[in-house]
Design a protein around this motif. Structure first.
Motif, PDB file in Angstrom:
ATOM      1  N   GLU A 304     -88.918 -50.244  13.757  1.00  0.00           N
ATOM      2  CA  GLU A 304     -88.851 -51.456  12.932  1.00  0.00           C
ATOM      3  C   GLU A 304     -90.055 -51.550  11.995  1.00  0.00           C
ATOM      4  OE1 GLU A 304     -86.527 -54.011  16.415  1.00  0.00           O
ATOM      5  OE2 GLU A 304     -88.695 -54.125  16.190  1.00  0.00           O
ATOM      6  N   THR A 308     -87.913 -50.019   8.982  1.00  0.00           N
ATOM      7  CA  THR A 308     -87.340 -51.232   8.396  1.00  0.00           C
ATOM      8  C   THR A 308     -88.315 -51.889   7.427  1.00  0.00           C
ATOM      9  OG1 THR A 308     -86.028 -51.600  10.403  1.00  0.00           O
ATOM     10  CG2 THR A 308     -86.301 -53.471   8.906  1.00  0.00           C
ATOM     11  N   PHE A 358     -83.495 -57.264  13.854  1.00  0.00           N
ATOM     12  CA  PHE A 358     -84.758 -57.295  13.131  1.00  0.00           C
ATOM     13  C   PHE A 358     -84.536 -57.269  11.623  1.00  0.00           C
ATOM     14  CE2 PHE A 358     -88.645 -55.562  11.322  1.00  0.00           C
ATOM     15  CZ  PHE A 358     -89.623 -56.307  11.969  1.00  0.00           C
TER      16      PHE A 358
END
Length: 434
Positions: A304, A308, A358
């Motif tokens: 993440e 991300t 997320f």
């Protein structure tokens, strides 16, 4: 919004988790308050650094435009890229580190499923690397790693974190040059361990002294050991585990095989775990083998953070001080997003925090920054907020048992990427543990 020159200083709805007073206190505590009121007050610069972590694809002037885009009608400054750089240097990294030290820790969700195992808070320890610019100043502290095919093209920073597995919030983190190994950084995280925790770690952290030091904090340990490591058998238990010692520390050892079956075939692997939980009646070996799988939650946290949020990008900063500043800002923003997600799932009883997406929270937080929305909380406290509402509207399904081949997804060189087709399919799977 804040008034006057402070108006651009916000983080959208996430400002409620890191309010003006908190940032001001960080600046006072670290001696970074501006000596005179400028077009770029120090508080505004801190929020600029945090917002930049939500928009890694934009330069700092672009991030400034996102902070001020919804402030039409207000007399807002239009600083140059040079002015923004000078302001960042003036603030430095210490206020960001102060904020991270204040915000870090497991989210307060004691009743949430998946956060505890037999009344123990499940945490994991592991490391990763972040890529930084190949600039002369950066290379004075951070080096490129040697390896096959010429090594890395950019210098790297080693990041080691302690993560609460249930919520994936950061309990603590340290970072520095990759010339220092993970087991050397690890002792700096031990003051954040407490009785009532169980620490999961891979075999890299199975050193005798390190495990003994972790146990001395009062936290329990469940660490993987190398299969060929000699462990004396002092007593055998009915659940298949046995009593042994790691140095002078009494541990219980579990040897087991995991067979994963998919439509593509079958794979069997052998594992050896050592734990300070010596009571085989209260902590059965079969449950320990299942619990150890939760260690992968820290790998998801790094995914993440690096994929991300950063999108695989190199960090912006081109000086060692700037790298430190940017990494602490990145850790603060990650913690804020994870806290907002945990707050949202806590409003729905029996909802596992790992069902919160997320990417959904990250995109919603970006939108709130551009809109300059929800900066100051209303008179009625809403734990979910707009970000949480998006998260709850898009809850992921309950965790399914799937496997995916562990392969290099991105080669260092495009020429090295040529060759046999890499199977990246995720397969439904069944698991058998003996």
């Amino acid at each position: 919004m804040a008034g006057g020159r402070f108006a651009p200083g916000h983080l959208g709805e996430l400002t409620q988790l890191i309010p003006f007073e908190m940032v001001d206190e960080a600046l006072i505590a670290t001696g970074r308050v501006q000596e005179r009121l400028r077009d770029l007050p120090s508080r505004v610069v801190v929020y600029l650094l945090l917002a930049a972590c939500l928009f890694p694809e934009a330069g700092y002037p672009g991030v400034w435009r996102k902070l001020t885009g919804a402030l039409a009608g207000l007399p807002v400054a239009a600083p140059s890229a040079s002015a923004l750089a000078q302001a960042r240097r003036r603030v430095g990294s210490r206020p960001l580190r102060w904020l991270f030290d204040l915000l870090r820790g497991p989210a307060p969700t004691p009743q949430a499923p998946g956060t505890r195992w037999r009344d123990l808070l499940v945490v994991a320890l592991d490391g990763t690397t972040l890529t930084v610019p190949d600039a002369p100043a950066v290379l004075t502290r951070f080096t490129k790693q040697a390896g096959n095919h010429g090594g890395t093209g950019y210098p790297q920073v080693r990041l080691l974190a302690l993560v609460a597995c249930g919520t994936r919030t950061l309990i603590d983190a340290v970072f520095g040059p990759t010339t220092v190994g993970e087991t050397t950084y690890a002792p700096r995280l031990l003051p954040s361990l407490r009785p009532g925790m169980i620490l999961l770690a891979d075999r890299n952290f199975g050193a005798q002294q390190l495990v003994a030091d972790i146990a001395a904090t009062g936290a329990e340990v469940l660490v993987r050991l190398k299969n060929g490591r000699r462990m004396p058998v002092l007593a055998r238990y009915q659940d298949g585990s046995y009593l042994s010692v790691l140095g002078t520390l009494p541990v219980r050892v579990v040897d087991y095989e995991v067979t994963i079956t998919t439509t593509a075939g079958k794979h069997t692997g052998r594992y050896r775990l050592a734990t300070t939980l010596l009571d085989h009646h209260r902590y059965p070996a079969a449950e320990l083998t299942t619990l150890y799988h939760q260690r992968w939650e820290i790998e998801t946290a790094y995914l993440e953070l690096k994929s991300t949020i950063l999108g695989g990008r190199v960090l912006r900063a081109r000086t060692p001080e700037g790298v430190e500043q940017e990494i602490y800002a990145l850790l603060v923003v990650y913690q804020l997003l994870r806290t907002a997600m945990a707050d949202a799932t806590s409003t729905q009883p029996n909802t596992d925090p790992d069902r919160a997406g997320f990417s959904i929270a990250w995109q919603a937080a970006r939108d709130q920054v551009v809109l300059a929305a929800g900066v100051i909380a209303g008179t009625v406290i809403d734990l979910a907020g707009t970000i949480g509402q998006h998260v709850l509207a898009g809850l992921l399904p309950s965790r399914r048992l799937r496997v995916s081949p562990r392969t290099v997804k991105r080669a260092i060189s495009k020429y090295q990427a040529r060759g046999p087709r890499i199977d990246r399919t995720s397969y439904k799977a069944t698991t058998n543990i003996e």
